[in-house]
Design a protein around this motif. Structure first.
Motif, PDB file in Angstrom:
ATOM      1  N   PHE A 198      35.959  75.493  44.208  1.00 47.25           N
ATOM      2  CA  PHE A 198      34.577  75.044  44.106  1.00 47.25           C
ATOM      3  C   PHE A 198      34.383  74.362  42.766  1.00 47.25           C
ATOM      4  CE2 PHE A 198      30.107  75.446  43.060  1.00 47.25           C
ATOM      5  CZ  PHE A 198      29.506  75.011  44.230  1.00 47.25           C
ATOM      6  N   THR A 199      33.897  73.130  42.815  1.00 48.53           N
ATOM      7  CA  THR A 199      33.561  72.384  41.608  1.00 48.53           C
ATOM      8  C   THR A 199      32.204  71.730  41.838  1.00 48.53           C
ATOM      9  OG1 THR A 199      34.698  70.413  42.437  1.00 48.53           O
ATOM     10  CG2 THR A 199      35.971  71.887  40.996  1.00 48.53           C
ATOM     11  N   TRP A 200      31.681  71.083  40.818  1.00 44.25           N
ATOM     12  CA  TRP A 200      30.408  70.370  40.931  1.00 44.25           C
ATOM     13  C   TRP A 200      30.656  68.887  40.840  1.00 44.25           C
ATOM     14  CZ3 TRP A 200      26.373  73.020  42.514  1.00 44.25           C
ATOM     15  CH2 TRP A 200      26.236  74.361  42.164  1.00 44.25           C
ATOM     16  N   ARG A 201      29.895  68.109  41.602  1.00 41.24           N
ATOM     17  CA  ARG A 201      29.831  66.656  41.430  1.00 41.24           C
ATOM     18  C   ARG A 201      28.441  66.353  40.907  1.00 41.24           C
ATOM     19  NH1 ARG A 201      32.893  62.846  44.625  1.00 41.24           N
ATOM     20  NH2 ARG A 201      31.632  61.293  43.539  1.00 41.24           N
ATOM     21  N   TYR A 202      28.349  65.539  39.867  1.00 40.96           N
ATOM     22  CA  TYR A 202      27.076  65.167  39.258  1.00 40.96           C
ATOM     23  C   TYR A 202      26.766  63.711  39.595  1.00 40.96           C
ATOM     24  CZ  TYR A 202      27.291  69.395  36.442  1.00 40.96           C
ATOM     25  OH  TYR A 202      27.334  70.696  36.031  1.00 40.96           O
ATOM     26  N   ASP A 247      17.468  56.379  35.220  1.00 36.71           N
ATOM     27  CA  ASP A 247      16.380  56.927  34.401  1.00 36.71           C
ATOM     28  C   ASP A 247      16.740  58.256  33.752  1.00 36.71           C
ATOM     29  OD1 ASP A 247      16.378  58.596  36.585  1.00 36.71           O
ATOM     30  OD2 ASP A 247      14.239  58.387  37.016  1.00 36.71           O
ATOM     31  N   GLY A 248      17.989  58.713  33.931  1.00 38.22           N
ATOM     32  CA  GLY A 248      18.426  59.973  33.339  1.00 38.22           C
ATOM     33  C   GLY A 248      18.300  61.151  34.286  1.00 38.22           C
ATOM     34  N   ASP A 249      17.574  60.973  35.384  1.00 40.13           N
ATOM     35  CA  ASP A 249      17.466  62.035  36.367  1.00 40.13           C
ATOM     36  C   ASP A 249      18.835  62.224  37.017  1.00 40.13           C
ATOM     37  OD1 ASP A 249      16.254  64.007  37.846  1.00 40.13           O
ATOM     38  OD2 ASP A 249      15.441  62.638  39.347  1.00 40.13           O
ATOM     39  N   PHE A 250      19.130  63.406  37.440  1.00 43.51           N
ATOM     40  CA  PHE A 250      20.425  63.662  38.050  1.00 43.51           C
ATOM     41  C   PHE A 250      20.313  64.792  39.053  1.00 43.51           C
ATOM     42  CE2 PHE A 250      20.169  66.682  34.642  1.00 43.51           C
ATOM     43  CZ  PHE A 250      20.777  67.812  35.132  1.00 43.51           C
ATOM     44  N   CYS A 251      21.351  64.937  39.835  1.00 33.85           N
ATOM     45  CA  CYS A 251      21.450  66.098  40.717  1.00 33.85           C
ATOM     46  C   CYS A 251      22.886  66.596  40.659  1.00 33.85           C
ATOM     47  CB  CYS A 251      21.011  65.776  42.138  1.00 33.85           C
ATOM     48  SG  CYS A 251      22.068  64.632  42.999  1.00 33.85           S
ATOM     49  N   ARG A 252      23.056  67.827  41.046  1.00 36.00           N
ATOM     50  CA  ARG A 252      24.360  68.479  41.018  1.00 36.00           C
ATOM     51  C   ARG A 252      24.631  68.972  42.428  1.00 36.00           C
ATOM     52  NH1 ARG A 252      25.635  73.678  37.214  1.00 36.00           N
ATOM     53  NH2 ARG A 252      24.287  74.730  38.667  1.00 36.00           N
ATOM     54  N   ILE A 253      25.781  68.611  42.980  1.00 36.54           N
ATOM     55  CA  ILE A 253      26.114  68.941  44.360  1.00 36.54           C
ATOM     56  C   ILE A 253      27.422  69.719  44.371  1.00 36.54           C
ATOM     57  CG2 ILE A 253      26.547  68.002  46.657  1.00 36.54           C
ATOM     58  CD1 ILE A 253      25.139  65.428  45.658  1.00 36.54           C
TER      59      ILE A 253
END
Length: 142
Positions: free
Chosen positions: A3-7, A12-18
């Protein structure tokens, strides 16, 4: 199972982590992942004020699973904390480097959770595998 994260970082600097379970997202480019993430979470984040000063938040995020903590990044309240200050500087920088986000986010998450009385457990090392039984090693030819 890994399990790892993709960013995914928007301009605009907004992000999500999946969550990337067993490399399931490895076949997607960053651009394609950004399109999918934008479709999914466009209306999920209503604006909310800082719970400490009432000002605007740069970011609010769920704490780690089962902790019940909402993490807040406020430029006015968090500037004295080193990891939060670095994250605020990255967030405000128009020339931000998306590759720096995972480390900045993890440091900010660790610092914020520590302020709530939590600490990050060290990652366990994989146990050494037992030696291969001699009968299972194929014999050489010759």
């Amino acid at each position: 199972m890994s399990f790892t994260w993709r960013y995914v970082v928007r301009s605009d600097g907004d992000f999500c982590r999946i969550g990337n379970l067993d490399g399931s997202l490895d076949k997607f480019s960053d651009e394609e992942l950004a399109r999918r993430a934008t479709d999914r979470d466009e209306d999920e984040r209503p604006a909310r004020p800082c719970s400490r000063c009432g000002g605007d938040l740069l970011l609010h995020w769920h704490g780690p699973l089962m902790t019940g903590v909402w993490m807040e990044l406020c430029a006015a309240c968090d500037v004295h904390r080193p990891a939060a200050r670095a994250f605020i500087q990255w967030y405000r920088d128009a020339d931000r480097d998306p590759k720096a986000l995972p480390q900045l986010f993890e440091a900010w998450e660790t610092e914020t959770m520590h302020a709530h009385g939590w600490s990050r457990a060290p990652q366990p090392e994989a146990p050494p595998s037992p030696p291969v039984h001699v009968r299972l090693v194929p014999r050489g030819q010759g």
